[in-house]
Design a protein around this motif. Sequence first.
Motif, short mmCIF file in Angstrom:
data_model
loop_
_atom_site.label_atom_id
_atom_site.label_comp_id
_atom_site.label_asym_id
_atom_site.label_seq_id
_atom_site.Cartn_x
_atom_site.Cartn_y
_atom_site.Cartn_z
N VAL A 109 32.73 43.08 47.45
CA VAL A 109 32.27 44.13 46.39
C VAL A 109 30.93 44.87 47.32
CG1 VAL A 109 29.85 43.42 44.76
CG2 VAL A 109 31.77 41.93 44.23
N MET A 181 36.07 30.35 30.62
CA MET A 181 35.61 32.14 31.52
C MET A 181 36.70 33.57 30.81
SD MET A 181 34.15 31.98 33.92
CE MET A 181 32.68 31.15 33.26
N TRP A 184 34.65 34.78 27.66
CA TRP A 184 33.60 35.43 27.90
C TRP A 184 33.54 36.32 28.31
CZ3 TRP A 184 28.66 35.70 29.21
CH2 TRP A 184 28.43 37.09 29.72
N LEU A 236 39.34 46.30 35.25
CA LEU A 236 38.43 44.93 36.34
C LEU A 236 38.95 44.02 35.00
CD1 LEU A 236 36.26 45.78 38.54
CD2 LEU A 236 37.78 45.33 39.49
N ARG A 240 41.15 40.36 35.58
CA ARG A 240 40.46 38.96 35.02
C ARG A 240 41.06 38.30 34.36
NH1 ARG A 240 38.37 36.82 39.35
NH2 ARG A 240 37.21 38.22 40.25
N PHE B 38 25.70 45.57 27.26
CA PHE B 38 26.77 45.53 27.97
C PHE B 38 26.20 45.15 29.57
CE2 PHE B 38 30.32 46.55 31.52
CZ PHE B 38 31.48 45.89 31.73
N PHE B 41 24.67 42.11 30.08
CA PHE B 41 25.32 41.28 30.94
C PHE B 41 25.86 41.22 31.66
CE2 PHE B 41 27.55 41.64 25.96
CZ PHE B 41 26.50 40.16 25.74
N GLU B 45 21.32 38.47 35.21
CA GLU B 45 21.43 37.26 35.78
C GLU B 45 20.30 37.57 36.94
OE1 GLU B 45 23.39 34.41 38.05
OE2 GLU B 45 22.37 34.29 35.68
N LEU B 46 20.13 38.76 37.58
CA LEU B 46 19.21 39.23 38.40
C LEU B 46 17.41 39.31 37.53
CD1 LEU B 46 20.89 42.28 39.99
CD2 LEU B 46 21.08 39.49 41.12
N ASN B 51 23.41 34.12 32.88
CA ASN B 51 24.93 34.69 33.01
C ASN B 51 26.37 33.76 33.94
OD1 ASN B 51 27.54 36.10 33.36
ND2 ASN B 51 26.68 37.83 34.38
N PRO B 52 26.79 32.88 32.64
CA PRO B 52 27.54 32.36 33.40
C PRO B 52 28.76 32.81 34.33
CG PRO B 52 28.37 33.06 30.43
CD PRO B 52 27.03 33.56 31.78
N ALA B 53 29.29 33.66 34.14
CA ALA B 53 30.42 33.97 35.66
C ALA B 53 29.64 35.10 35.92
CB ALA B 53 31.20 35.27 34.32
N THR B 54 28.38 34.84 36.96
CA THR B 54 28.67 35.75 37.59
C THR B 54 29.35 36.15 38.50
OG1 THR B 54 25.96 34.55 37.58
CG2 THR B 54 26.34 35.97 39.53
N TYR B 55 29.75 35.24 38.89
CA TYR B 55 30.91 35.87 40.49
C TYR B 55 31.64 36.59 39.49
CZ TYR B 55 34.59 33.93 43.58
OH TYR B 55 35.31 34.63 44.26
N TYR B 56 32.12 36.71 38.17
CA TYR B 56 33.13 37.75 38.07
C TYR B 56 32.00 39.28 37.71
CZ TYR B 56 36.62 33.38 37.04
OH TYR B 56 37.12 32.97 37.83
N LEU B 58 29.42 39.98 39.42
CA LEU B 58 29.66 41.07 40.80
C LEU B 58 30.36 42.34 40.47
CD1 LEU B 58 27.40 39.84 41.47
CD2 LEU B 58 28.18 38.81 43.15
N GLU B 59 31.56 41.81 40.96
CA GLU B 59 32.26 43.11 40.59
C GLU B 59 32.03 44.37 40.15
OE1 GLU B 59 36.18 41.42 40.95
OE2 GLU B 59 36.28 41.00 38.46
N LEU B 60 31.48 43.80 39.27
CA LEU B 60 31.54 45.72 38.30
C LEU B 60 30.19 46.09 38.67
CD1 LEU B 60 32.27 43.50 34.65
CD2 LEU B 60 34.04 45.47 35.55
#
Lengths: 358, 88
Positions: A109, A181, A184, A236, A240, B38, B41, B45-46, B51-56, B58-60
């Motif tokens: 990232v 997930m 989500w 992406l 996922r 969007f 979403f 977090e920032l 956000n329940p899916a920060t890890y996911y 983040l790549e966006l």
Amino acid sequence: MSSHSIQANRQLDYPPIIWRLSLLDEILTSPLVFVGGKGGVGKTTTASALALIAADRGSRCLLVSTDPAHSLADLFGQPIGNTETAIAAGLWALEIDPDRQADTHLAAVKARMKRLVHPRSYSEIDRQLSFARHAPGTMEAAMLERVAEVMAMAPSTYDHIIFDTAPTGHTIRLLSLPEIMAAWTDGLLSHRKKSERLSSALRHLGGGKVRGDDLSLIDAATDHKDGSRDAEINELLQARRRKLVQAREQLLDRTITSFMLVLNPDRLSLLETMKACNTLTEFSIPLAGLVVNRVLPENADGSFIKNRRQQEAHYLEDIERVFGHLPKVRVSLQPGDVHDINALRRIGQIITRGETFT
Amino acid sequence: MDKICTYFGRFKELLEEFYVSPYRGAVARARRDEDDLFMLFVFGELMGVPNPATYYTLELQPLLLERFHDWHRRQGFEHSPLDGFRCC
């Protein structure tokens, strides 16, 4: 009390040996086996013994530890780590390191972001991402990602993949994550779809002509040829989603996944197993059976042991009553530590024979 | 004759514009709101929105970086709300 004895009688109608064979059979025909249970009940030992049985019968088998406090390397007396390592004929082992997984993900990232911003912001990006690195949930997501990747290796690369999991709570959380997930990502994708529909409507209305009223985002979005940026975002999200949905489908498929719980004949272990069983049902993950580990052997003697055995009998009865419908294997308490391959093979034989102490 | 055709063509265009432009604005706004949501979403977090899916998500973020400035302005932040992204 009367219902208790009726239950017990009903159980005796079945020849016990058939349940035991069916548990082992189910496990030895499942490409994916998850071994769970409370901390310290013997999950690693059981998972390793099962993996050895499968490998000794000629299958290619991968033994995976998802517990952050790995003990496979200690059990087999050789370094294992984050890559698949051969530990016996037909048997490989892997200790998943979610830290490494998260680092790799964040590094990717970071590299993408740095291509897009001015170099003076680099240090700020580093800082921002290091927060994300330590945010709650990052480890879990990284672990899930790796577990999903490993799960996808069955049955093509390995005939069986046996997971020695972290204590029940963590594992059930991990197994419920794909559903949460995926929902989500579905939510995000639905917003993308709505935006796309509006874009196409806008094109029909001659979208380029919007002026004033700060609609600059429209221009920013239409600057990209054919919305290539939007396509990338969708891709992406879809990738996922595919990963999560595949993991979820594998988990729910009885012919692919067997989930088994290890417990000891004591109160806390029994209570936790009951809770785990309920949660598994809640997420529609089928439970294949139980391994009742560390049952006092018949030949153990002395008045101290006699008292313990009386108490144990009470819990074994409870286990039979509560989990009467499930196949079970009893493994007796061993006179010494199980800390090498030969000792594991002995446990394997006990499981294969479905040894009981009665 | 040509002159009349051009005249009518121009008149038709104006008429179209007259009927279509209010809708265009509305649709453009709807789309922008959708995209803003969007963005929330992905970057929420920032800004303190869990956000329940920060890890996911983040790549966006790299893909949405160009839109970030306009977005935070619209959300009522004169300057970037993130220490991490000094876009203005």
